[in-house]
Design a protein around this motif. Structure first.
Motif, PDB file in Angstrom:
ATOM      1  N   ARG A   1       5.817  -2.359   5.707  1.00  0.00           N
ATOM      2  CA  ARG A   1       5.093  -1.759   4.567  1.00  0.00           C
ATOM      3  C   ARG A   1       4.849  -3.049   3.873  1.00  0.00           C
ATOM      4  O   ARG A   1       5.952  -3.597   3.137  1.00  0.00           O
ATOM      5  CB  ARG A   1       5.986  -0.935   3.852  1.00  0.00           C
ATOM      6  CG  ARG A   1       5.339  -0.386   2.492  1.00  0.00           C
ATOM      7  CD  ARG A   1       6.266   0.810   1.995  1.00  0.00           C
ATOM      8  NE  ARG A   1       6.193   1.962   2.728  1.00  0.00           N
ATOM      9  CZ  ARG A   1       5.411   3.033   2.804  1.00  0.00           C
ATOM     10  NH1 ARG A   1       4.499   2.912   1.909  1.00  0.00           N
ATOM     11  NH2 ARG A   1       5.776   3.993   3.326  1.00  0.00           N
TER      12      ARG A   1
ATOM     13  N   SER B   1      -1.980  -0.364   4.108  1.00  0.00           N
ATOM     14  CA  SER B   1      -0.843  -1.300   4.168  1.00  0.00           C
ATOM     15  C   SER B   1       0.266  -1.085   5.298  1.00  0.00           C
ATOM     16  O   SER B   1       1.112  -1.930   5.355  1.00  0.00           O
ATOM     17  CB  SER B   1      -0.407  -0.826   2.690  1.00  0.00           C
ATOM     18  OG  SER B   1       0.330   0.481   2.779  1.00  0.00           O
TER      19      SER B   1
ATOM     20  N   LYS C   1       3.692  -5.215   0.476  1.00  0.00           N
ATOM     21  CA  LYS C   1       3.726  -5.087  -0.801  1.00  0.00           C
ATOM     22  C   LYS C   1       2.402  -5.207  -1.752  1.00  0.00           C
ATOM     23  O   LYS C   1       2.027  -6.316  -1.826  1.00  0.00           O
ATOM     24  CB  LYS C   1       4.768  -6.195  -1.224  1.00  0.00           C
ATOM     25  CG  LYS C   1       5.034  -6.216  -2.775  1.00  0.00           C
ATOM     26  CD  LYS C   1       6.023  -7.148  -3.325  1.00  0.00           C
ATOM     27  CE  LYS C   1       6.341  -7.225  -4.895  1.00  0.00           C
ATOM     28  NZ  LYS C   1       7.143  -8.547  -4.931  1.00  0.00           N
ATOM     29  N   LYS C   2       2.045  -3.880  -1.919  1.00  0.00           N
ATOM     30  CA  LYS C   2       0.534  -3.995  -2.642  1.00  0.00           C
ATOM     31  C   LYS C   2       1.010  -4.548  -3.993  1.00  0.00           C
ATOM     32  O   LYS C   2       1.430  -3.791  -4.943  1.00  0.00           O
ATOM     33  CB  LYS C   2      -0.014  -2.487  -2.580  1.00  0.00           C
ATOM     34  CG  LYS C   2      -1.272  -2.400  -3.185  1.00  0.00           C
ATOM     35  CD  LYS C   2      -2.109  -1.237  -2.986  1.00  0.00           C
ATOM     36  CE  LYS C   2      -1.143  -0.145  -3.931  1.00  0.00           C
ATOM     37  NZ  LYS C   2      -1.919   1.178  -3.890  1.00  0.00           N
TER      38      LYS C   2
ATOM     39  N   ASP D   1       3.061 -10.578  -2.147  1.00  0.00           N
ATOM     40  CA  ASP D   1       2.096  -9.592  -2.753  1.00  0.00           C
ATOM     41  C   ASP D   1       0.841  -9.684  -1.576  1.00  0.00           C
ATOM     42  O   ASP D   1       0.736 -10.399  -0.995  1.00  0.00           O
ATOM     43  CB  ASP D   1       1.508 -10.140  -4.027  1.00  0.00           C
ATOM     44  CG  ASP D   1       2.508 -10.031  -4.960  1.00  0.00           C
ATOM     45  OD1 ASP D   1       3.556  -9.304  -4.709  1.00  0.00           O
ATOM     46  OD2 ASP D   1       2.635 -10.899  -6.308  1.00  0.00           O
TER      47      ASP D   1
ATOM     48  N   ASP E   1       7.850  -9.242   1.513  1.00  0.00           N
ATOM     49  CA  ASP E   1       8.294  -9.708   0.157  1.00  0.00           C
ATOM     50  C   ASP E   1       7.251 -10.448  -0.693  1.00  0.00           C
ATOM     51  O   ASP E   1       7.173 -10.500  -1.926  1.00  0.00           O
ATOM     52  CB  ASP E   1       9.465 -10.496   0.322  1.00  0.00           C
ATOM     53  CG  ASP E   1      10.764 -10.216   1.003  1.00  0.00           C
ATOM     54  OD1 ASP E   1      10.940  -8.776   0.839  1.00  0.00           O
ATOM     55  OD2 ASP E   1      11.260 -10.840   1.642  1.00  0.00           O
TER      56      ASP E   1
END
Length: 295
Positions: A219, A212, A221-222, A202, A200
């Protein structure tokens, strides 16, 4: 009719042609070549007549090599490389090393204990003190391109795919971990909370690679993209982002490695050279010095 021999004027014209191709056009090459646009145009036109080939398209749609032009460019680069190697080897027979060597490194190598770059370069200079070193710092993908184009002789970095035409020699491993700064909400969190909430937050991603989903299936969060290690550290130290970087800041208490058992992975750093190219004295010695420095 194909030409039977090359004059000094032909070699000069071919070097000008390659410089124009490298610059991406006639206008862009004027400054580096210190030649007027009209002179450049005349030189290439005369060269095309001499070779009996159309080398490039130039006009409103911009500069572009023809298929023949690309072949002449690649052949010329190979020719100049052979000439430089011959001159260097001839000089070595007289006890004179090759005068120049171009080396490429990714940024951040200086602080890695596994890769004592300065020590390797010192050993190299002790054995070839007259050789002038040209040191280039670039992204890994840029280094691969420069070695392929024979603009640099040897490069060191973490390369995540093997390109055809390059030789990758493993040098050392570096442990990559997921970090946050002291101001980040996860800095004081428990491992259990981190595992459930890290996706969740950044994340700073390296712009030259897709990472990523490594080293786990989470996954991330880019939210920002950086292209150098210094840029990554600048963003992470704001306390707003996560990133796979960097141990030196952790030792100062400014960053925390988040659950290393889950998010850490090993990255291979390699020395790359041009495939099919016999290294000259300086290139071979430098590679030996770099490998010796990692042991």
């Amino acid at each position: 009719m194909p030409i039977r021999n090359l004059s000094d004027f032909d070699l000069k014209s071919l070097r000008i042609f390659c410089a124009i191709a490298d610059a991406g056009g006639f206008t862009q090459a004027q400054t580096s070549l210190n030649m007027h646009l009209s002179k450049l145009s005349t030189t290439i036109s005369d060269l095309e007549v001499r070779l009996g080939l159309k080398l490039c398209q130039r006009g409103r749609q911009g500069f572009q090599l023809t298929q023949d032009g690309l072949a002449v460019y690649e052949a010329s680069r190979g020719l100049f490389s052979d000439i430089d190697r011959f001159i260097g080897n001839l000089g070595a027979l007289h006890g004179q090393p090759a005068p120049n060597i171009h080396i490429g490194l990714v940024d951040g190598l200086l602080t890695l204990p596994q890769m004592p770059t300065a020590q390797a370069l010192r050993r190299f200079r002790e054995q070839l003190p007259q050789t002038q070193i040209h040191l280039h710092i670039h992204r890994p993908d840029e280094l691969e391109k420069l070695v392929l184009e024979e603009k640099i002789a040897i490069a060191v970095g973490a390369f995540h795919h093997n390109l055809s035409g390059l030789v990758y020699t493993s040098a050392f491993q570096e442990e990559q971990s997921l970090y946050c700064a002291t101001q980040h909400p996860l800095f004081a969190s428990s491992d259990e909370h981190i595992a459930h909430s890290v996706a969740d937050h950044d994340y700073v991603e390296r712009g030259y690679m897709q990472e990523s989903q490594r080293p786990c299936q989470i996954r991330l969060k880019k939210a920002a993209v950086a292209y150098t290690m210094e840029a990554i550290s600048t963003l992470v130290l704001t306390g707003q982002y996560l990133s796979h970087y960097a141990q030196q800041w952790q030792q100062q208490g400014l960053l925390r490695a988040l659950q290393p058992a889950l998010f850490s992975y090993s990255s291979t750093f390699s020395i790359i050279t041009r495939q099919g190219k016999t290294p000259d004295l300086a290139s071979q010695l430098l590679q030996d010095c770099l490998l010796a420095a990692t042991k």
